[in-house]
Design a protein around this motif. Structure first.
Motif, PDB file in Angstrom:
ATOM      1  N   VAL A  71       0.662  -1.184   0.012  1.00  0.00           N
ATOM      2  CA  VAL A  71       0.110   0.103   0.061  1.00  0.00           C
ATOM      3  C   VAL A  71       0.539   1.161   0.010  1.00  0.00           C
ATOM      4  O   VAL A  71       0.723   2.181  -0.723  1.00  0.00           O
ATOM      5  N   GLU A  72       2.038   1.168   0.565  1.00  0.00           N
ATOM      6  CA  GLU A  72       2.911   2.239   0.656  1.00  0.00           C
ATOM      7  C   GLU A  72       3.401   2.432  -0.777  1.00  0.00           C
ATOM      8  O   GLU A  72       3.646   3.667  -1.329  1.00  0.00           O
ATOM      9  N   ARG A  73       3.652   1.387  -1.568  1.00  0.00           N
ATOM     10  CA  ARG A  73       4.326   1.501  -2.839  1.00  0.00           C
ATOM     11  C   ARG A  73       3.219   2.221  -3.657  1.00  0.00           C
ATOM     12  O   ARG A  73       3.275   2.949  -4.735  1.00  0.00           O
ATOM     13  N   PHE A  74       1.682   1.718  -3.345  1.00  0.00           N
ATOM     14  CA  PHE A  74       0.891   2.460  -3.965  1.00  0.00           C
ATOM     15  C   PHE A  74       0.540   3.994  -3.639  1.00  0.00           C
ATOM     16  O   PHE A  74       0.289   4.901  -4.723  1.00  0.00           O
ATOM     17  N   LYS A  75       0.881   4.243  -2.627  1.00  0.00           N
ATOM     18  CA  LYS A  75       0.791   5.605  -2.345  1.00  0.00           C
ATOM     19  C   LYS A  75       1.780   6.424  -2.954  1.00  0.00           C
ATOM     20  O   LYS A  75       1.747   7.645  -3.660  1.00  0.00           O
ATOM     21  N   ALA A  76       3.178   5.764  -2.989  1.00  0.00           N
ATOM     22  CA  ALA A  76       4.284   6.615  -3.758  1.00  0.00           C
ATOM     23  C   ALA A  76       3.962   6.507  -5.410  1.00  0.00           C
ATOM     24  O   ALA A  76       4.179   7.727  -6.019  1.00  0.00           O
ATOM     25  N   ALA A  77       3.543   5.665  -5.774  1.00  0.00           N
ATOM     26  CA  ALA A  77       3.097   5.672  -7.313  1.00  0.00           C
ATOM     27  C   ALA A  77       2.109   6.758  -7.549  1.00  0.00           C
ATOM     28  O   ALA A  77       2.162   7.387  -8.647  1.00  0.00           O
ATOM     29  N   ALA A  78       0.876   6.860  -6.520  1.00  0.00           N
ATOM     30  CA  ALA A  78      -0.068   7.704  -6.787  1.00  0.00           C
ATOM     31  C   ALA A  78       0.375   9.278  -6.425  1.00  0.00           C
ATOM     32  O   ALA A  78       0.186  10.113  -7.248  1.00  0.00           O
ATOM     33  N   LYS A  79       1.406   9.404  -5.524  1.00  0.00           N
ATOM     34  CA  LYS A  79       2.054  10.778  -5.420  1.00  0.00           C
ATOM     35  C   LYS A  79       2.802  11.351  -6.678  1.00  0.00           C
ATOM     36  O   LYS A  79       2.832  12.409  -6.870  1.00  0.00           O
ATOM     37  N   ALA A  80       3.717   9.990  -7.013  1.00  0.00           N
ATOM     38  CA  ALA A  80       4.351  10.468  -8.334  1.00  0.00           C
ATOM     39  C   ALA A  80       3.514  10.918  -9.600  1.00  0.00           C
ATOM     40  O   ALA A  80       3.941  11.852 -10.558  1.00  0.00           O
ATOM     41  N   ASN A  81       2.156  10.414  -9.595  1.00  0.00           N
ATOM     42  CA  ASN A  81       1.525  10.552 -10.721  1.00  0.00           C
ATOM     43  C   ASN A  81       0.345  11.754 -10.534  1.00  0.00           C
ATOM     44  O   ASN A  81      -0.198  12.378 -11.489  1.00  0.00           O
ATOM     45  N   PHE A  82       0.100  12.406  -9.210  1.00  0.00           N
ATOM     46  CA  PHE A  82      -0.807  13.352  -8.965  1.00  0.00           C
ATOM     47  C   PHE A  82       0.157  14.449  -8.471  1.00  0.00           C
ATOM     48  O   PHE A  82      -0.097  15.163  -7.515  1.00  0.00           O
ATOM     49  N   THR A  83       1.242  14.962  -9.445  1.00  0.00           N
ATOM     50  CA  THR A  83       2.036  15.997  -8.764  1.00  0.00           C
ATOM     51  C   THR A  83       1.389  17.321  -8.857  1.00  0.00           C
ATOM     52  O   THR A  83       1.930  18.105  -8.257  1.00  0.00           O
ATOM     53  N   ALA A  84       0.483  17.406  -9.451  1.00  0.00           N
ATOM     54  CA  ALA A  84      -0.460  18.725  -9.631  1.00  0.00           C
ATOM     55  C   ALA A  84      -1.120  18.998  -8.241  1.00  0.00           C
ATOM     56  O   ALA A  84      -1.508  20.181  -7.981  1.00  0.00           O
ATOM     57  N   ALA A  85      -1.225  18.173  -7.447  1.00  0.00           N
ATOM     58  CA  ALA A  85      -2.024  18.174  -6.166  1.00  0.00           C
ATOM     59  C   ALA A  85      -1.367  19.055  -5.363  1.00  0.00           C
ATOM     60  O   ALA A  85      -0.097  18.759  -5.082  1.00  0.00           O
ATOM     61  N   PRO A  86      -1.716  20.265  -5.010  1.00  0.00           N
ATOM     62  CA  PRO A  86      -1.153  21.177  -4.063  1.00  0.00           C
ATOM     63  C   PRO A  86      -1.198  20.801  -2.625  1.00  0.00           C
ATOM     64  O   PRO A  86      -0.226  21.107  -1.975  1.00  0.00           O
ATOM     65  N   ASP A  87      -1.676  19.662  -2.138  1.00  0.00           N
ATOM     66  CA  ASP A  87      -1.555  19.245  -0.897  1.00  0.00           C
ATOM     67  C   ASP A  87      -2.071  17.678  -0.869  1.00  0.00           C
ATOM     68  O   ASP A  87      -3.245  17.035  -0.514  1.00  0.00           O
ATOM     69  N   PHE A  88      -1.112  16.932  -1.737  1.00  0.00           N
ATOM     70  CA  PHE A  88      -1.370  15.525  -1.828  1.00  0.00           C
ATOM     71  C   PHE A  88      -1.752  14.815  -0.527  1.00  0.00           C
ATOM     72  O   PHE A  88      -2.435  14.042  -0.293  1.00  0.00           O
ATOM     73  N   GLU A  89      -0.763  15.189   0.585  1.00  0.00           N
ATOM     74  CA  GLU A  89      -1.006  14.393   1.802  1.00  0.00           C
ATOM     75  C   GLU A  89      -2.305  14.533   2.588  1.00  0.00           C
ATOM     76  O   GLU A  89      -2.734  13.969   3.118  1.00  0.00           O
ATOM     77  N   GLY A  90      -2.766  15.867   2.363  1.00  0.00           N
ATOM     78  CA  GLY A  90      -3.935  16.296   3.135  1.00  0.00           C
ATOM     79  C   GLY A  90      -5.305  15.719   2.462  1.00  0.00           C
ATOM     80  O   GLY A  90      -6.083  15.012   2.975  1.00  0.00           O
ATOM     81  N   ALA A  91      -4.981  15.413   0.878  1.00  0.00           N
ATOM     82  CA  ALA A  91      -6.249  14.814  -0.021  1.00  0.00           C
ATOM     83  C   ALA A  91      -6.116  13.214   0.417  1.00  0.00           C
ATOM     84  O   ALA A  91      -6.997  12.580   0.714  1.00  0.00           O
ATOM     85  N   TRP A  92      -4.933  12.713   0.662  1.00  0.00           N
ATOM     86  CA  TRP A  92      -4.814  11.214   0.706  1.00  0.00           C
ATOM     87  C   TRP A  92      -5.324  11.064   2.336  1.00  0.00           C
ATOM     88  O   TRP A  92      -6.184  10.129   2.330  1.00  0.00           O
ATOM     89  N   LYS A  93      -4.900  11.875   3.196  1.00  0.00           N
ATOM     90  CA  LYS A  93      -5.376  11.624   4.448  1.00  0.00           C
ATOM     91  C   LYS A  93      -6.952  11.688   4.782  1.00  0.00           C
ATOM     92  O   LYS A  93      -7.567  10.984   5.387  1.00  0.00           O
ATOM     93  N   LEU A  94      -7.690  12.800   4.044  1.00  0.00           N
ATOM     94  CA  LEU A  94      -9.201  12.975   3.979  1.00  0.00           C
ATOM     95  C   LEU A  94      -9.564  11.656   3.377  1.00  0.00           C
ATOM     96  O   LEU A  94     -10.602  11.048   3.785  1.00  0.00           O
ATOM     97  N   GLY A  95      -9.339  11.195   2.110  1.00  0.00           N
ATOM     98  CA  GLY A  95      -9.731   9.838   1.692  1.00  0.00           C
ATOM     99  C   GLY A  95      -9.522   8.679   2.524  1.00  0.00           C
ATOM    100  O   GLY A  95     -10.638   7.792   2.778  1.00  0.00           O
ATOM    101  N   TYR A  96      -8.845   8.736   3.227  1.00  0.00           N
ATOM    102  CA  TYR A  96      -8.228   7.430   3.976  1.00  0.00           C
ATOM    103  C   TYR A  96      -9.224   7.554   5.259  1.00  0.00           C
ATOM    104  O   TYR A  96      -9.704   6.526   5.533  1.00  0.00           O
ATOM    105  N   THR A  97      -9.584   8.744   5.761  1.00  0.00           N
ATOM    106  CA  THR A  97     -10.427   9.040   6.770  1.00  0.00           C
ATOM    107  C   THR A  97     -11.849   8.759   6.439  1.00  0.00           C
ATOM    108  O   THR A  97     -12.347   7.935   6.981  1.00  0.00           O
ATOM    109  N   GLU A  98     -12.051   9.226   5.313  1.00  0.00           N
ATOM    110  CA  GLU A  98     -13.672   8.961   4.841  1.00  0.00           C
ATOM    111  C   GLU A  98     -14.075   7.448   4.568  1.00  0.00           C
ATOM    112  O   GLU A  98     -14.932   7.183   4.604  1.00  0.00           O
TER     113      GLU A  98
END
Length: 139
Positions: A71-98
């Motif tokens: 799952v961490e490798r999945f996160k790294a791949a997502a982060k590498a491909n959603f580089t335009a996200a101004p707050d990747f970590e915040g959006a990731w955490k929101l989705g994770y919490t939801e």
């Protein structure tokens, strides 16, 4: 958002496989949709991709018991491909919490209807695991 075509297809597979697991994304108010004829910004699309990826990751770890390292490798791949996200970590955490409501729903299903739980997990989890492998290229 610079998403490679092969990775975009693999992410679509993951999202499709995770649909039964990602029902919780509907519990939070969605961002307003663009007016007719307007395009969403690359930043908005990337933030949504990061949020969806976080939601998928929660289902993968807490429902399907997919290895956290994968799952961490999945996160790294997502982060590498959603580089335009101004707050990747915040959006990731929101989705994770939801995804908590989905985790809770599956826990209730397991207690109340083990056969249905086994059926849903048996269909969704292997496909989700395979989809994550495609996104991470089996790493």
């Amino acid at each position: 958002m610079t998403l490679q075509p092969a990775l975009a297809g693999a992410l679509a597979v993951v999202i499709g496989c995770a649909a039964p697991l990602a029902a919780s994304a509907q519990t939070q108010p969605q961002q307003s949709q663009p007016q007719h004829g307007q395009q969403r910004s690359p930043q908005s699309l990337a933030m949504e991709g990061a949020r969806t990826s976080g939601n998928i990751a929660r289902g993968a770890t807490d429902i399907c018991n997919i290895d956290r390292a994968k799952v961490e490798r999945f996160k790294a791949a997502a982060k590498a491909n959603f580089t335009a996200a101004p707050d990747f970590e915040g959006a990731w955490k929101l989705g994770y919490t939801e995804a908590q409501s989905t985790v809770d729903r599956f826990a209730q299903l397991k207690a109340k209807n083990p056969d249905e739980y086994a059926k849903e997990i048996g269909e969704a989890c292997p496909a989700l695991d395979h989809g994550i492998d495609e996104v991470t290229q089996g790493k």
